[in-house]
Every structure is written in C-alpha cells, then in structure tokens.
Design an enzyme around this catalytic site. Sequence first.
Site: not given
Length: 295
Positions: A237, A142, A267
């Site tokens: 996602e 991320s 995610h």
Amino acid sequence: MAEREIDAIRTLLTSKPRPVGWSERRQRIDEVGSTWPVASDVKCVAVDCDGVPGEWSIAPDSDASRVLLYFHGGGYCSGSILSHRRLVTEAGRAARMRTLAIGYRLAPEHPYPAAHEDALAAWRFLRRQRIAASDIAVGGDSAGGNLTLGLIQRLHAAGEPLPACAWLISPWTDLTMSGSTLQTKDAIDPLIHKAYLDELADAYAPPPIDRRDPLISPLFADLTGFPPVMIQVGSAETLLADATRLALAAGTADLDLTLQIWPHMIHAWPVWNAKLADGRRALADAGRFIRSHIQ
C-alpha cells in the site's frame, strides 16, 4: 496461495479505468465492493440514526448487546453501506456482535466537518439505545479509519466515555501526504496514488483548512488516553507509512497497540474476504482483538 488470490483481486480492481465523475466513482466502488454478496445467514436491517443512514447486521450466535460501529472507506468522497456490507457483516461474525454501518455524508457536496458530525450523531444514537461505551468497538478502513480516530478525539476532548477499542484497516491518517511510501509503493499499489489522494483531500478539506489539524490528519493528534487500537495494513500500500507512523505515535503515547503488516496485501483487502483467505484471517484477528477488549 495468498499472492495468487490477491492477484485475482488486483485484476478485478483494474479491469476498468477509474471513473472521472463523483457519481461514476461511487457507482464503481459499490460495484466492486459488492461483487460477492452478504452471507445468507446474516440479517441486515436499515435504521435511521437520528437523520444519518445506518444498517444493523447480526450473524447467528452474535451478542446484540455489543456493537461494532463501522465507518466505510472511500476517501470521504465515495464508498457506502453497500460497498462495505460484506466486510462489515463478516467482521461482526468474527467479533460475535451486532454491527452498525454508517452512511455518512460525502464530499465534495458535504466537506469537513459533515462526516464528523454524522459519526458523532451515530455514536450518540447508539448511546441512547442504552449501549454502554464499554460495549462498543469503533472501526473503519481508509478514510473510515481517519473518521474513527476523529470521533475518539472529540469524545476524549469532551471528557465523555470512550469506546472499548478501535480497529483501523489501511487508515488514511495524513492528508498532508508526507508519507514516504506514497512514492516507494506507488508502482505496486493498484488503487491509491498521490494525485488521487490530492484530489480527494481538495474535495474533503479545501483551502484554507489546515490539513495538519489533528481532526483532519489524526497522525498529528495527541493519542494519550485513547483506548486500545489495532492497525491492519498491507505491505503493498502507498498508505503503509500512514499506518506505521500512526503506530509510532501511539507507542509514544503509551497506547495498547497492535500493528499488523500483511505481506502482499493491498489497500483495504478485507473488503474482498469472500475470495481472499488473508481477508478472512485479518477479520478473524480483528474479531479476537475486539472480543479481548469487550468482555
């Protein structure tokens, strides 16, 4: 099997509403990320990386002379060494090398470029340990994937040796939030939604910062000359397009690129590898990728 397991993780993640305050959000991600402890055969040792908190880890039969430098996710506003400890330590096992997890400064208390400064300090710390750049892999999930790409940009611009490869899980590459899957995957992503990302981006890169700056949104970077990159992303996602558009940019720049899109995965799913077979398989694939570039 994969869908049943990921549904159990979805239940864990949605068992409580998302907290409002920053400290409460940080506590929550630490709580869910550390639901399953580190394996008993892994040794973890805290380290001061020239003022930046870090943690070494090593599993049996791993090579201490090679290092996976890892930056956790959390939208630049949460996440920690604790929340990602299980992920990082098992990634080290899969890659058969030591890991160094970094606790970089978080927004909104420490907006851009604080995290970048800490990432560069961690890199310099490693290099001062006489570890060759070619013996270092850099990775993150991320926002940590974003930070990984930012570190490589800075090293490349300075003409410095680059890491052997980069490993990105569910990377957040576009803080302008222009990806189509922010809308098309919104109903099935249990974690990441555009309003939440807008809040994180405002905290990390407040106006008048230009969020098209390649160091803020590496989707817009010139990736020419970057080391080999592996991108792993789930099909469920909202950030799917952040990964696929980065892959297109990497291909255009003639990068050695591996893109994996994992069906039904959410995610940063390898965080929950203790109870998720697809998380363990993703780490095994990443380990093979890293080993193939660090001989």
